[in-house]
Motif scaffolding. Structure first.
Motif, PDB file in Angstrom:
ATOM      1  N   ASP A 135      48.031 -14.792   8.016  1.00  0.00           N
ATOM      2  CA  ASP A 135      46.754 -15.122   7.384  1.00  0.00           C
ATOM      3  C   ASP A 135      46.075 -16.208   8.210  1.00  0.00           C
ATOM      4  O   ASP A 135      46.738 -16.994   8.885  1.00  0.00           O
ATOM      5  CB  ASP A 135      46.959 -15.649   5.959  1.00  0.00           C
ATOM      6  CG  ASP A 135      47.604 -14.632   5.033  1.00  0.00           C
ATOM      7  OD1 ASP A 135      47.576 -13.434   5.352  1.00  0.00           O
ATOM      8  OD2 ASP A 135      48.119 -15.044   3.987  1.00  0.00           O
TER       9      ASP A 135
ATOM     10  N   ASN B 263      48.200  -6.071   9.346  1.00  0.00           N
ATOM     11  CA  ASN B 263      48.180  -4.866   8.499  1.00  0.00           C
ATOM     12  C   ASN B 263      49.585  -4.309   8.248  1.00  0.00           C
ATOM     13  O   ASN B 263      49.816  -3.110   8.295  1.00  0.00           O
ATOM     14  CB  ASN B 263      47.261  -3.797   9.090  1.00  0.00           C
ATOM     15  CG  ASN B 263      46.762  -2.845   8.028  1.00  0.00           C
ATOM     16  OD1 ASN B 263      46.691  -3.186   6.855  1.00  0.00           O
ATOM     17  ND2 ASN B 263      46.417  -1.642   8.442  1.00  0.00           N
TER      18      ASN B 263
ATOM     19  N   PRO C 208      48.256  -5.783  -0.770  1.00  0.00           N
ATOM     20  CA  PRO C 208      47.026  -5.365  -0.089  1.00  0.00           C
ATOM     21  C   PRO C 208      47.150  -5.388   1.432  1.00  0.00           C
ATOM     22  O   PRO C 208      47.868  -6.214   2.005  1.00  0.00           O
ATOM     23  CB  PRO C 208      45.992  -6.384  -0.559  1.00  0.00           C
ATOM     24  CG  PRO C 208      46.537  -6.955  -1.811  1.00  0.00           C
ATOM     25  CD  PRO C 208      48.028  -6.898  -1.677  1.00  0.00           C
TER      26      PRO C 208
ATOM     27  N   ASP D 251      37.802 -15.909   6.351  1.00  0.00           N
ATOM     28  CA  ASP D 251      39.143 -15.850   5.777  1.00  0.00           C
ATOM     29  C   ASP D 251      39.727 -14.469   6.069  1.00  0.00           C
ATOM     30  O   ASP D 251      39.153 -13.452   5.690  1.00  0.00           O
ATOM     31  CB  ASP D 251      39.039 -16.085   4.262  1.00  0.00           C
ATOM     32  CG  ASP D 251      40.375 -16.102   3.562  1.00  0.00           C
ATOM     33  OD1 ASP D 251      41.386 -16.360   4.229  1.00  0.00           O
ATOM     34  OD2 ASP D 251      40.403 -15.858   2.342  1.00  0.00           O
ATOM     35  N   GLY D 252      40.868 -14.441   6.750  1.00  0.00           N
ATOM     36  CA  GLY D 252      41.536 -13.179   7.061  1.00  0.00           C
ATOM     37  C   GLY D 252      42.934 -13.162   6.472  1.00  0.00           C
ATOM     38  O   GLY D 252      43.674 -14.128   6.593  1.00  0.00           O
ATOM     39  N   ARG D 253      43.298 -12.068   5.830  1.00  0.00           N
ATOM     40  CA  ARG D 253      44.627 -11.950   5.220  1.00  0.00           C
ATOM     41  C   ARG D 253      45.317 -10.690   5.716  1.00  0.00           C
ATOM     42  O   ARG D 253      44.680  -9.658   5.891  1.00  0.00           O
ATOM     43  CB  ARG D 253      44.507 -11.913   3.703  1.00  0.00           C
ATOM     44  CG  ARG D 253      43.913 -13.203   3.190  1.00  0.00           C
ATOM     45  CD  ARG D 253      43.935 -13.295   1.723  1.00  0.00           C
ATOM     46  NE  ARG D 253      43.276 -14.534   1.333  1.00  0.00           N
ATOM     47  CZ  ARG D 253      43.171 -14.940   0.113  1.00  0.00           C
ATOM     48  NH1 ARG D 253      43.660 -14.225  -0.871  1.00  0.00           N
ATOM     49  NH2 ARG D 253      42.572 -16.070  -0.159  1.00  0.00           N
ATOM     50  N   ASN D 254      46.627 -10.786   5.913  1.00  0.00           N
ATOM     51  CA  ASN D 254      47.452  -9.692   6.420  1.00  0.00           C
ATOM     52  C   ASN D 254      46.810  -9.085   7.673  1.00  0.00           C
ATOM     53  O   ASN D 254      46.585  -7.887   7.759  1.00  0.00           O
ATOM     54  CB  ASN D 254      47.680  -8.630   5.338  1.00  0.00           C
ATOM     55  CG  ASN D 254      48.770  -7.657   5.704  1.00  0.00           C
ATOM     56  OD1 ASN D 254      49.452  -7.814   6.702  1.00  0.00           O
ATOM     57  ND2 ASN D 254      48.934  -6.641   4.889  1.00  0.00           N
TER      58      ASN D 254
ATOM     59  N   ARG E 202      45.035  -5.263   5.348  1.00  0.00           N
ATOM     60  CA  ARG E 202      44.182  -6.212   6.054  1.00  0.00           C
ATOM     61  C   ARG E 202      42.859  -6.404   5.315  1.00  0.00           C
ATOM     62  O   ARG E 202      42.240  -5.456   4.851  1.00  0.00           O
ATOM     63  CB  ARG E 202      43.893  -5.676   7.458  1.00  0.00           C
ATOM     64  CG  ARG E 202      42.998  -6.568   8.280  1.00  0.00           C
ATOM     65  CD  ARG E 202      42.662  -5.961   9.631  1.00  0.00           C
ATOM     66  NE  ARG E 202      43.881  -5.689  10.380  1.00  0.00           N
ATOM     67  CZ  ARG E 202      44.126  -4.538  10.995  1.00  0.00           C
ATOM     68  NH1 ARG E 202      43.259  -3.558  10.946  1.00  0.00           N
ATOM     69  NH2 ARG E 202      45.238  -4.368  11.659  1.00  0.00           N
ATOM     70  N   SER E 203      42.429  -7.655   5.214  1.00  0.00           N
ATOM     71  CA  SER E 203      41.112  -7.946   4.639  1.00  0.00           C
ATOM     72  C   SER E 203      40.520  -9.154   5.350  1.00  0.00           C
ATOM     73  O   SER E 203      41.229 -10.091   5.707  1.00  0.00           O
ATOM     74  CB  SER E 203      41.200  -8.215   3.133  1.00  0.00           C
ATOM     75  OG  SER E 203      41.901  -9.396   2.875  1.00  0.00           O
ATOM     76  N   ILE E 204      39.223  -9.097   5.574  1.00  0.00           N
ATOM     77  CA  ILE E 204      38.502 -10.186   6.227  1.00  0.00           C
ATOM     78  C   ILE E 204      37.281 -10.493   5.371  1.00  0.00           C
ATOM     79  O   ILE E 204      36.555  -9.581   4.966  1.00  0.00           O
ATOM     80  CB  ILE E 204      38.084  -9.807   7.662  1.00  0.00           C
ATOM     81  CG1 ILE E 204      39.335  -9.548   8.498  1.00  0.00           C
ATOM     82  CG2 ILE E 204      37.231 -10.905   8.283  1.00  0.00           C
ATOM     83  CD1 ILE E 204      39.058  -9.045   9.889  1.00  0.00           C
ATOM     84  N   ARG E 205      37.075 -11.775   5.098  1.00  0.00           N
ATOM     85  CA  ARG E 205      35.969 -12.192   4.241  1.00  0.00           C
ATOM     86  C   ARG E 205      35.206 -13.315   4.939  1.00  0.00           C
ATOM     87  O   ARG E 205      35.804 -14.245   5.450  1.00  0.00           O
ATOM     88  CB  ARG E 205      36.539 -12.689   2.913  1.00  0.00           C
ATOM     89  CG  ARG E 205      35.549 -13.203   1.951  1.00  0.00           C
ATOM     90  CD  ARG E 205      36.183 -13.564   0.644  1.00  0.00           C
ATOM     91  NE  ARG E 205      37.180 -14.615   0.800  1.00  0.00           N
ATOM     92  CZ  ARG E 205      37.579 -15.399  -0.172  1.00  0.00           C
ATOM     93  NH1 ARG E 205      37.111 -15.239  -1.384  1.00  0.00           N
ATOM     94  NH2 ARG E 205      38.482 -16.320   0.045  1.00  0.00           N
TER      95      ARG E 205
END
Length: 75
Positions: A21, A46, A63, A40-43, A65-68
């Protein structure tokens, strides 16, 4: 009440995992208000991960990969 018998069903291990993260932010002040920009980036790799203590571990993984990105303005 204490229960000392062994479980009848041995639960298989789901294996270990490591997630990557990242969070970056920058704040700018403009007189009476300030602006915060953040990403903010998580996993980010992936990876498939399953929480051992979840009742949905065999149905739904954590969950992907996610990027906000966001902007917050404070008065």
């Amino acid at each position: 009440m204490l229960y000392h018998k062994k479980a009848k069903y041995k639960e298989p291990s789901l294996g270990s995992y490591a997630l990557l993260d990242a969070y970056v932010s920058h704040t700018q002040k403009h007189g009476r208000y300030s602006t915060e920009w953040f990403l903010d980036g998580r996993n980010l790799t992936n990876r498939t991960a399953r929480a051992q203590n979840s009742i949905l571990k065999y149905i739904a993984p954590l969950p992907g990969r996610s990027i906000r990105a966001s902007v917050k303005i404070s008065l």
